[in-house]
Design a protein around this motif. Structure first.
Motif, mmCIF file in Angstrom:
data_model
loop_
_atom_site.group_PDB
_atom_site.id
_atom_site.type_symbol
_atom_site.label_atom_id
_atom_site.label_comp_id
_atom_site.label_asym_id
_atom_site.label_seq_id
_atom_site.Cartn_x
_atom_site.Cartn_y
_atom_site.Cartn_z
ATOM 1 N N MET A 1 0.822 -1.188 0.000
ATOM 2 C CA MET A 1 0.000 0.000 0.000
ATOM 3 C C MET A 1 0.872 1.260 0.000
ATOM 4 N N ARG A 2 1.935 1.261 0.778
ATOM 5 C CA ARG A 2 2.812 2.437 0.806
ATOM 6 C C ARG A 2 3.477 2.675 -0.539
ATOM 7 N N GLU A 3 3.826 1.565 -1.207
ATOM 8 C CA GLU A 3 4.451 1.701 -2.518
ATOM 9 C C GLU A 3 3.496 2.374 -3.496
ATOM 10 N N ASN A 4 2.210 2.013 -3.416
ATOM 11 C CA ASN A 4 1.214 2.619 -4.296
ATOM 12 C C ASN A 4 1.082 4.113 -4.025
ATOM 13 N N LEU A 5 1.060 4.492 -2.772
ATOM 14 C CA LEU A 5 0.969 5.913 -2.421
ATOM 15 C C LEU A 5 2.212 6.667 -2.888
ATOM 16 N N ALA A 6 3.373 6.044 -2.739
ATOM 17 C CA ALA A 6 4.607 6.675 -3.206
ATOM 18 C C ALA A 6 4.558 6.867 -4.713
ATOM 19 N N LEU A 7 4.059 5.867 -5.431
ATOM 20 C CA LEU A 7 3.945 5.973 -6.884
ATOM 21 C C LEU A 7 3.021 7.128 -7.267
ATOM 22 N N ARG A 113 5.603 -5.307 -11.126
ATOM 23 C CA ARG A 113 6.531 -5.708 -10.067
ATOM 24 C C ARG A 113 5.800 -5.990 -8.765
ATOM 25 N N SER A 114 4.815 -5.167 -8.439
ATOM 26 C CA SER A 114 4.133 -5.348 -7.162
ATOM 27 C C SER A 114 3.247 -6.598 -7.162
ATOM 28 N N GLU A 115 2.596 -6.905 -8.275
ATOM 29 C CA GLU A 115 1.714 -8.089 -8.353
ATOM 30 C C GLU A 115 2.494 -9.400 -8.445
ATOM 31 N N THR A 116 3.759 -9.321 -8.825
ATOM 32 C CA THR A 116 4.549 -10.548 -9.004
ATOM 33 C C THR A 116 5.679 -10.666 -7.983
ATOM 34 N N SER A 117 5.558 -9.961 -6.878
ATOM 35 C CA SER A 117 6.577 -9.990 -5.826
ATOM 36 C C SER A 117 7.956 -9.668 -6.384
ATOM 37 N N GLY A 118 8.035 -8.520 -7.058
ATOM 38 C CA GLY A 118 9.315 -8.087 -7.609
ATOM 39 C C GLY A 118 9.794 -8.959 -8.758
ATOM 40 N N LEU A 119 8.845 -9.495 -9.516
ATOM 41 C CA LEU A 119 9.073 -10.368 -10.673
ATOM 42 C C LEU A 119 9.435 -11.803 -10.285
ATOM 43 N N VAL A 120 9.443 -12.123 -9.003
ATOM 44 C CA VAL A 120 9.741 -13.491 -8.570
ATOM 45 C C VAL A 120 8.680 -14.457 -9.094
ATOM 46 N N CYS A 139 12.192 6.234 -16.538
ATOM 47 C CA CYS A 139 11.903 6.224 -15.095
ATOM 48 C C CYS A 139 10.975 5.057 -14.803
ATOM 49 N N TYR A 140 11.512 3.993 -14.270
ATOM 50 C CA TYR A 140 10.648 2.849 -14.044
ATOM 51 C C TYR A 140 10.760 2.224 -12.668
ATOM 52 N N ASP A 141 11.669 2.653 -11.850
ATOM 53 C CA ASP A 141 11.803 2.054 -10.536
ATOM 54 C C ASP A 141 11.329 3.009 -9.455
ATOM 55 N N VAL A 142 10.445 2.532 -8.608
ATOM 56 C CA VAL A 142 10.029 3.255 -7.422
ATOM 57 C C VAL A 142 10.327 2.327 -6.259
ATOM 58 N N TYR A 143 11.142 2.775 -5.357
ATOM 59 C CA TYR A 143 11.516 1.945 -4.218
ATOM 60 C C TYR A 143 10.900 2.501 -2.947
ATOM 61 N N LEU A 144 10.425 1.632 -2.126
ATOM 62 C CA LEU A 144 10.002 2.013 -0.786
ATOM 63 C C LEU A 144 10.548 0.935 0.126
ATOM 64 N N THR A 145 11.440 1.321 1.005
ATOM 65 C CA THR A 145 11.974 0.355 1.959
ATOM 66 C C THR A 145 11.516 0.752 3.342
ATOM 67 N N PRO A 148 11.602 -1.203 10.784
ATOM 68 C CA PRO A 148 10.687 -0.886 11.877
ATOM 69 C C PRO A 148 10.760 0.599 12.252
ATOM 70 N N GLY A 149 9.629 1.277 12.077
ATOM 71 C CA GLY A 149 9.545 2.683 12.470
ATOM 72 C C GLY A 149 10.086 3.676 11.457
ATOM 73 N N THR A 150 10.570 3.222 10.308
ATOM 74 C CA THR A 150 11.120 4.157 9.323
ATOM 75 C C THR A 150 10.613 3.828 7.926
ATOM 76 N N SER A 151 10.589 4.831 7.075
ATOM 77 C CA SER A 151 10.269 4.646 5.666
ATOM 78 C C SER A 151 11.182 5.525 4.863
#
Length: 159
Positions: A1-7, A113-120, A139-145, A148-151
């Protein structure tokens, strides 16, 4: 969900938030993407307002919740792959020089990438779609790492 918001933030995608009491009769139809109305709280509200489903495009098993004028449901890894196939078949000619096209390719690649667990869990169709998208955009990579307690949001990575 956070990745979607970041996108959404990174690509400046304009969204309209539903608020209780909004007049849904102002809409002429609904489109269900990666969804067949079973998890959308608005499905019954749109039906009650007389707004008919126009399209369902999804990669999940058929759920028979609603009927639409156009339905494309495929056993595939990601709905974004279906849209990428539409583009490859001539729906749109993506151009690197068009920032809206770059954002579209970014969003589609994120979806795959998100639906396939990072293409796995990617199928051949996702790999083909990913190859196509990465050739067409800068521009094709959006990373969210998250730790605990950080983004930390980095991206999109352009070059």
């Amino acid at each position: 969900m956070r990745e979607n918001l970041a996108l959404v933030q990174l690509t400046d995608i304009e969204l309209i938030r539903y608020n209780e009491g909004d007049d849904l009769k102002q809409y002429h139809g609904t489109v269900f993407i990666d969804n067949q109305g079973t998890t959308a709280a608005l499905t019954d509200r749109f039906t009650a307002a007389g707004v008919r489903p126009l399209m369902i495009i999804d990669h999940h098993e058929l759920q028979d919740r609603i009927e639409a004028d156009f339905t494309d449901i495929r056993k595939i890894g990601a709905t974004a792959t279906i849209y990428t196939q539409y583009i490859r078949e001539g729906l749109l000619e993506l151009k690197k020089s068009d920032t809206q096209h770059v954002k579209l390719a970014t969003a589609l690649m994120h979806g795959i990438r998100s639906e396939t667990s990072g293409l796995v869990r990617a199928l051949e169709e996702e790999m083909d779609a990913g190859t196509f998208l990465t050739r067409l955009n800068r521009c094709y990579d959006v990373y969210l790492t998250s730790a605990p307690g950080t983004s930390l949001v980095i991206g999109p990575v352009c070059g």
